[in-house]
Design an enzyme around this catalytic site. Structure first.
Site, PDB file in Angstrom:
ATOM      1  N   CYS A  32      27.369 -33.234  50.219  1.00 58.68           N
ATOM      2  CA  CYS A  32      27.138 -33.906  51.327  1.00 58.68           C
ATOM      3  C   CYS A  32      27.849 -32.804  52.414  1.00 58.68           C
ATOM      4  O   CYS A  32      27.564 -32.383  53.527  1.00 58.68           O
ATOM      5  CB  CYS A  32      27.492 -35.239  52.303  1.00 58.68           C
ATOM      6  SG  CYS A  32      28.825 -35.808  51.518  1.00 58.68           S
TER       7      CYS A  32
ATOM      8  N   GLU B 202      26.431 -43.225  56.435  1.00 56.88           N
ATOM      9  CA  GLU B 202      27.402 -41.640  55.891  1.00 56.88           C
ATOM     10  C   GLU B 202      26.865 -40.776  55.609  1.00 56.88           C
ATOM     11  O   GLU B 202      25.848 -41.413  54.271  1.00 56.88           O
ATOM     12  CB  GLU B 202      29.081 -41.920  54.762  1.00 56.88           C
ATOM     13  CG  GLU B 202      29.401 -40.460  54.633  1.00 56.88           C
ATOM     14  CD  GLU B 202      28.962 -39.337  54.067  1.00 56.88           C
ATOM     15  OE1 GLU B 202      28.112 -38.428  54.676  1.00 56.88           O
ATOM     16  OE2 GLU B 202      29.454 -39.460  52.717  1.00 56.88           O
TER      17      GLU B 202
END
Length: 477
Positions: A284, A249
């Site tokens: 993020c 990720e």
């Protein structure tokens, strides 16, 4: 002051031989505590403990038993919510009034989600064979998992990895980032309170060498990593050398598209601002590119400038603070370089763009809005990880979709319009893993989360996240 000496393996802390890592507050520079850098031998000790637990008591736990263990973890963590929230405010710099949700409630939510998903998941299924007879399909735990965590939300990402891993029957070694290892180390007490078998969850701290030792250890069956795309590429290459499973990720540069009928009320503006400035811009999923219709560009700029300019920047322990410090000096300096470069290339600073006054200690950047930004500028293409939003004009819906998709990343996105059907049609055209409609970035732990393109491989959340920790065997009869 909190000190965690050595490695946490097989249910206990073992004194370490590695260097001591000093953990400091990004807001004050003061020392918060220490951890030990795990040597390769000590990483092996944690992996061996995970391997022993995998084939020991944990192997006898049924899926409902494992789900119940996750419920106990959630209960134990929730009971210490305030302790952890205060530690995260000091260690990461998250404003105290947001730290409970950002770090603890979200982590508890991940544990609760997999308590339910794991109890209901079909690990064994009998199907009709395509050639006659039956096929028994079994979902088996992938084995020992190495989980490498980021510093911006270390406990949430730890739980987003360990919850599906444990639900699948795996064991795990957590490796927190050296900038924020204290709360993950403190999580060892929660593990003990939840009465998990020794060795099911283990913890090693350290820098890149410790992470590489974990990634390359032959006793690790899968790596789950959250962090930068550059480091993810290195981890992916190391895993490929050994044909080791991995999920990554990685970075993002998400766009929020304001359609031409958007209502610029408080809900919309607060959602847009929260989508960039949450956790001091260190998320993020940050929607740090706002795409505004050219016909309404000036109105959008004015509304965002007023809202961002009103944010309170300061001590994260003060509940009046909206935006705290960045994690370290390098992070602050990096954000400042991008803003300076953007201005040199023709961008206009609407608000912010410098260090806040009256904050001589700590790594602060004033929340910043940049206008006249082209999607080709570095500030619009690269992940800053700071409280900076760029506003990019577009001509029509097709142009907005093209600009949003014109990115190396594909993690998230957002669409804002009172016409939700129209917004959904736009969302369906975005090459990203998660799109929010008329809301700040959010995750649903019951749904898959992950990225297209350089934003990563694999998914976390939902049944899809649990499947990442399984190997499938077919018995044909």
């Amino acid at each position: 002051m909190r000190t965690f000496d050595g490695v946490y393996a097989a249910g206990a802390w073992h004194p370490g031989r590695g260097n001591r890592i000093e953990v400091t507050s990004p807001g004050t520079g003061g020392v918060l505590g220490y951890v030990s850098e795990a040597t390769s031998e000590e990483v092996g000790q944690a992996v061996d403990a995970a391997r022993a637990a995998l084939h020991g008591d944990w192997a006898s736990y049924s899926p409902p038993d494992r789900a119940a263990a996750l419920g106990r973890l959630a209960d134990a963590l929730e009971a210490r919510k305030n302790d952890f929230a205060e530690l995260f405010s000091a260690e990461v710099g998250t404003p105290r009034r947001a730290s409970s949700f950002v770090h603890i409630i979200s982590a508890v939510g991940a544990l609760r989600a997999y308590e339910k998903i794991g109890a209901d998941y079909a690990f064994d299924e009998v199907r009709p064979s395509m050639v006659g007879g039956e096929v028994h399909v079994r979902g088996l735990p992938v084995g020992v998992v190495g989980a490498i965590l980021p510093w911006n939300a270390p406990l949430f990402t730890a739980c987003l990895k360990l919850a599906p891993a444990l639900a699948a029957g795996c064991t795990i070694v957590l490796k927190p980032a050296p900038d924020a290892p204290l709360a993950v180390s403190l999580f060892s007490e929660v593990i003990e309170q939840a009465d998990l078998p020794a060795g099911v969850v283990n913890i090693v701290s350290g820098h890149a060498a410790t992470g590489e030792a974990l990634v390359t250890h032959p006793g690790v069956d899968k790596i789950s990593f959250t962090g930068s795309t550059a480091v993810g590429a290195r981890i992916g290459a190391l895993c490929a050398n050994d044909i080791r499973r991995c999920s990554l990720e990685l970075g993002g540069k998400s766009a929020a598209i304001l359609l031409d009928d958007v209502v610029l009320d408080d809900k919309t503006i607060n959602g847009l601002v929260g989508g960039v400035m949450g956790n001091n811009g260190q998320v993020c999923l940050s929607r740090s590119r706002i795409l505004a219709p050219r016909s309404r560009y000036n109105d959008v700029i004015a509304a965002l400038g007023d809202a961002v300019g009103a944010l309170v920047v300061g001590d994260p322990s003060d509940r009046a603070t909206d935006v705290g410090p960045l994690i370290n000096a390098a992070a602050r300096d990096r954000v400042e370089r991008y803003v300076t470069q953007a201005v040199d290339e023709g961008a206009c600073v609407v608000v912010g763009g410098s260090r806040p006054e009256n904050l001589d200690t700590g790594w602060y950047v004033a929340p910043t809005v940049l206008a006249n930004v082209d999607n080709g500028m570095a500030v619009a293409r690269e992940e800053l990880f700071g409280p900076v939003v760029v506003v990019i004009p577009y001509e029509d819906d097709n142009d907005a979709v093209a600009l949003a998709n014109d990115s190396d990343y594909g993690l998230g996105g957002g669409v804002w319009s009172p016409d939700t059907a129209r917004a959904t049609r736009i969302a369906e055209q975005l090459r990203v893993g998660a799109v929010s409609i008329n809301s700040a970035p959010s995750m649903d732990c019951g749904a898959p989360f992950g990225g297209f393109k350089k934003s990563g491989l694999g998914r976390e959340g939902g049944p899809e996240g649990l499947t990442e920790y399984l190997e499938f065997q077919s018995i044909i009869s």
